[in-house]
Design a protein around this motif. Sequence first.
Motif, PDB file in Angstrom:
ATOM      1  N   GLY A  50       0.722  -0.608   0.284  1.00  0.00           N
ATOM      2  CA  GLY A  50      -0.327  -0.036  -0.060  1.00  0.00           C
ATOM      3  C   GLY A  50       0.605   1.338   0.597  1.00  0.00           C
ATOM      4  N   LEU A  51       1.823   0.949   0.790  1.00  0.00           N
ATOM      5  CA  LEU A  51       3.130   2.652   0.428  1.00  0.00           C
ATOM      6  C   LEU A  51       3.709   2.638  -0.804  1.00  0.00           C
ATOM      7  CD1 LEU A  51       4.523   4.048   2.825  1.00  0.00           C
ATOM      8  CD2 LEU A  51       6.253   2.908   3.261  1.00  0.00           C
ATOM      9  N   VAL A  52       3.823   1.554  -1.625  1.00  0.00           N
ATOM     10  CA  VAL A  52       4.648   1.681  -2.059  1.00  0.00           C
ATOM     11  C   VAL A  52       3.220   2.010  -3.808  1.00  0.00           C
ATOM     12  CG1 VAL A  52       5.732   0.274  -4.381  1.00  0.00           C
ATOM     13  CG2 VAL A  52       6.639   0.435  -2.320  1.00  0.00           C
ATOM     14  N   GLU A  53       1.693   1.726  -3.726  1.00  0.00           N
ATOM     15  CA  GLU A  53       1.291   2.098  -4.468  1.00  0.00           C
ATOM     16  C   GLU A  53       0.615   3.209  -4.481  1.00  0.00           C
ATOM     17  OE1 GLU A  53      -2.041  -0.358  -3.274  1.00  0.00           O
ATOM     18  OE2 GLU A  53      -1.340  -2.350  -4.669  1.00  0.00           O
ATOM     19  N   LYS A  54       0.767   3.896  -3.168  1.00  0.00           N
ATOM     20  CA  LYS A  54       0.704   5.471  -3.115  1.00  0.00           C
ATOM     21  C   LYS A  54       1.820   6.303  -3.511  1.00  0.00           C
ATOM     22  CE  LYS A  54      -0.662   8.598   0.430  1.00  0.00           C
ATOM     23  NZ  LYS A  54      -0.895   8.520   2.017  1.00  0.00           N
ATOM     24  N   ASN A  55       3.272   5.769  -3.146  1.00  0.00           N
ATOM     25  CA  ASN A  55       3.798   6.884  -3.555  1.00  0.00           C
ATOM     26  C   ASN A  55       5.457   6.377  -4.545  1.00  0.00           C
ATOM     27  OD1 ASN A  55       3.296   8.183  -1.489  1.00  0.00           O
ATOM     28  ND2 ASN A  55       3.733   6.607  -0.207  1.00  0.00           N
ATOM     29  N   LYS A  56       4.966   4.866  -5.160  1.00  0.00           N
ATOM     30  CA  LYS A  56       5.607   4.435  -5.762  1.00  0.00           C
ATOM     31  C   LYS A  56       8.109   3.912  -5.594  1.00  0.00           C
ATOM     32  CE  LYS A  56       3.889   5.739  -9.489  1.00  0.00           C
ATOM     33  NZ  LYS A  56       2.733   4.980 -10.422  1.00  0.00           N
ATOM     34  N   ILE A  57       7.658   4.531  -4.094  1.00  0.00           N
ATOM     35  CA  ILE A  57       9.190   4.384  -3.620  1.00  0.00           C
ATOM     36  C   ILE A  57       8.615   5.189  -2.435  1.00  0.00           C
ATOM     37  CG2 ILE A  57      10.307   4.960  -5.503  1.00  0.00           C
ATOM     38  CD1 ILE A  57      11.023   7.604  -4.541  1.00  0.00           C
ATOM     39  N   PHE A  58       9.931   4.664  -1.529  1.00  0.00           N
ATOM     40  CA  PHE A  58      10.101   4.533   0.252  1.00  0.00           C
ATOM     41  C   PHE A  58      10.995   4.272   0.254  1.00  0.00           C
ATOM     42  CE2 PHE A  58       9.550  -0.105  -0.908  1.00  0.00           C
ATOM     43  CZ  PHE A  58      10.051  -0.624   0.389  1.00  0.00           C
ATOM     44  N   SER A  59      11.308   4.798   1.542  1.00  0.00           N
ATOM     45  CA  SER A  59      12.192   4.872   2.135  1.00  0.00           C
ATOM     46  C   SER A  59      12.773   4.106   3.654  1.00  0.00           C
ATOM     47  CB  SER A  59      13.074   6.071   2.781  1.00  0.00           C
ATOM     48  OG  SER A  59      11.905   7.051   3.351  1.00  0.00           O
ATOM     49  N   ILE A  60      13.207   3.568   4.120  1.00  0.00           N
ATOM     50  CA  ILE A  60      13.808   2.976   6.036  1.00  0.00           C
ATOM     51  C   ILE A  60      12.298   3.815   6.837  1.00  0.00           C
ATOM     52  CG2 ILE A  60      15.611   3.013   6.764  1.00  0.00           C
ATOM     53  CD1 ILE A  60      15.966   0.339   6.988  1.00  0.00           C
ATOM     54  N   ASP A  61      13.316   5.033   6.298  1.00  0.00           N
ATOM     55  CA  ASP A  61      12.678   6.058   7.845  1.00  0.00           C
ATOM     56  C   ASP A  61      10.355   5.089   7.489  1.00  0.00           C
ATOM     57  OD1 ASP A  61      14.710   6.342   8.708  1.00  0.00           O
ATOM     58  OD2 ASP A  61      14.657   7.914   7.780  1.00  0.00           O
ATOM     59  N   SER A  62      10.654   5.633   6.686  1.00  0.00           N
ATOM     60  CA  SER A  62       8.714   5.769   6.438  1.00  0.00           C
ATOM     61  C   SER A  62       8.442   4.273   6.655  1.00  0.00           C
ATOM     62  CB  SER A  62       9.158   6.124   4.788  1.00  0.00           C
ATOM     63  OG  SER A  62       9.132   5.382   3.583  1.00  0.00           O
ATOM     64  N   LEU A  63       8.897   3.430   6.584  1.00  0.00           N
ATOM     65  CA  LEU A  63       9.001   1.693   6.628  1.00  0.00           C
ATOM     66  C   LEU A  63       8.954   1.680   8.030  1.00  0.00           C
ATOM     67  CD1 LEU A  63       7.658  -1.219   5.697  1.00  0.00           C
ATOM     68  CD2 LEU A  63      10.506  -1.683   5.311  1.00  0.00           C
ATOM     69  N   ILE A  64       9.647   2.188   8.664  1.00  0.00           N
ATOM     70  CA  ILE A  64       9.291   1.889  10.170  1.00  0.00           C
ATOM     71  C   ILE A  64       8.422   2.977  10.874  1.00  0.00           C
ATOM     72  CG2 ILE A  64      10.857   3.591  12.114  1.00  0.00           C
ATOM     73  CD1 ILE A  64      13.650   2.795  10.585  1.00  0.00           C
ATOM     74  N   LYS A  65       8.010   4.244  10.239  1.00  0.00           N
ATOM     75  CA  LYS A  65       6.919   4.450  10.857  1.00  0.00           C
ATOM     76  C   LYS A  65       6.099   4.007  10.574  1.00  0.00           C
ATOM     77  CE  LYS A  65       5.318   9.488  10.576  1.00  0.00           C
ATOM     78  NZ  LYS A  65       4.935  10.295  10.426  1.00  0.00           N
ATOM     79  N   SER A  66       5.678   3.817   9.234  1.00  0.00           N
ATOM     80  CA  SER A  66       4.761   3.047   8.772  1.00  0.00           C
ATOM     81  C   SER A  66       3.997   1.470   9.756  1.00  0.00           C
ATOM     82  CB  SER A  66       4.292   2.178   7.655  1.00  0.00           C
ATOM     83  OG  SER A  66       4.520   3.696   6.723  1.00  0.00           O
ATOM     84  N   LEU A  67       5.606   0.672  10.239  1.00  0.00           N
ATOM     85  CA  LEU A  67       5.211  -0.291  10.323  1.00  0.00           C
ATOM     86  C   LEU A  67       5.256  -0.657  11.933  1.00  0.00           C
ATOM     87  CD1 LEU A  67       7.558  -2.581   8.164  1.00  0.00           C
ATOM     88  CD2 LEU A  67       4.235  -2.240   8.748  1.00  0.00           C
ATOM     89  N   GLU A  68       6.116   0.994  12.446  1.00  0.00           N
ATOM     90  CA  GLU A  68       5.483   1.311  14.299  1.00  0.00           C
ATOM     91  C   GLU A  68       6.373   0.019  14.691  1.00  0.00           C
ATOM     92  OE1 GLU A  68       2.020   1.431  15.454  1.00  0.00           O
ATOM     93  OE2 GLU A  68       1.660   3.246  14.540  1.00  0.00           O
ATOM     94  N   CYS A  69       7.869   0.032  13.861  1.00  0.00           N
ATOM     95  CA  CYS A  69       8.957  -1.294  14.342  1.00  0.00           C
ATOM     96  C   CYS A  69      10.303   0.007  14.394  1.00  0.00           C
ATOM     97  CB  CYS A  69       9.110  -2.281  13.148  1.00  0.00           C
ATOM     98  SG  CYS A  69       9.727  -1.433  11.711  1.00  0.00           S
ATOM     99  N   SER A  70      11.671  -0.957  14.746  1.00  0.00           N
ATOM    100  CA  SER A  70      13.207  -0.625  14.982  1.00  0.00           C
ATOM    101  C   SER A  70      13.248  -1.091  13.216  1.00  0.00           C
ATOM    102  CB  SER A  70      13.151  -1.984  16.040  1.00  0.00           C
ATOM    103  OG  SER A  70      13.912  -3.068  15.200  1.00  0.00           O
ATOM    104  N   HIS A  71      14.385   0.174  13.720  1.00  0.00           N
ATOM    105  CA  HIS A  71      15.370  -0.412  12.205  1.00  0.00           C
ATOM    106  C   HIS A  71      16.185  -1.183  11.429  1.00  0.00           C
ATOM    107  CE1 HIS A  71      18.564   0.744   9.523  1.00  0.00           C
ATOM    108  NE2 HIS A  71      18.350   1.970   9.370  1.00  0.00           N
ATOM    109  N   ARG A  72      16.005  -2.253  12.352  1.00  0.00           N
ATOM    110  CA  ARG A  72      16.057  -3.335  12.348  1.00  0.00           C
ATOM    111  C   ARG A  72      15.267  -4.278  11.580  1.00  0.00           C
ATOM    112  NH1 ARG A  72      19.221  -6.479   9.642  1.00  0.00           N
ATOM    113  NH2 ARG A  72      19.207  -9.080  10.455  1.00  0.00           N
TER     114      ARG A  72
END
Length: 88
Positions: free
Chosen positions: A12-34
């Motif tokens: 869903g993140l990719v469909e909306k934005n086409k690309i994503f950063s690990i920071d946006s993934l961390i925020k979306s998943l509410e998880c740690s960097h690792r």
Amino acid sequence: MGKNPEKELIQGLVEKNKIFSIDSLIKSLECSHRTAQRKLASLDVYTSYNSNGKYYTLPGIPKFDENGLWEFNGVRFSKYGNLKSTVI
């Protein structure tokens, strides 16, 4: 087989934005960097060859040209992987 809610969230993140950063993934998943890195490793993703590999996208999103390159908002991807593999 059950659905993977995290994979669906990433799609869903990719469909909306086409690309994503690990920071946006961390925020979306509410998880740690690792944890975000582990999630990325379990997916088939393309990593940008510029911007220090900061951006990712999923297969089916990039429309590679005849040289196997795709650019979106100044971020560049190669169907061959990293820059060294692309040059070879």
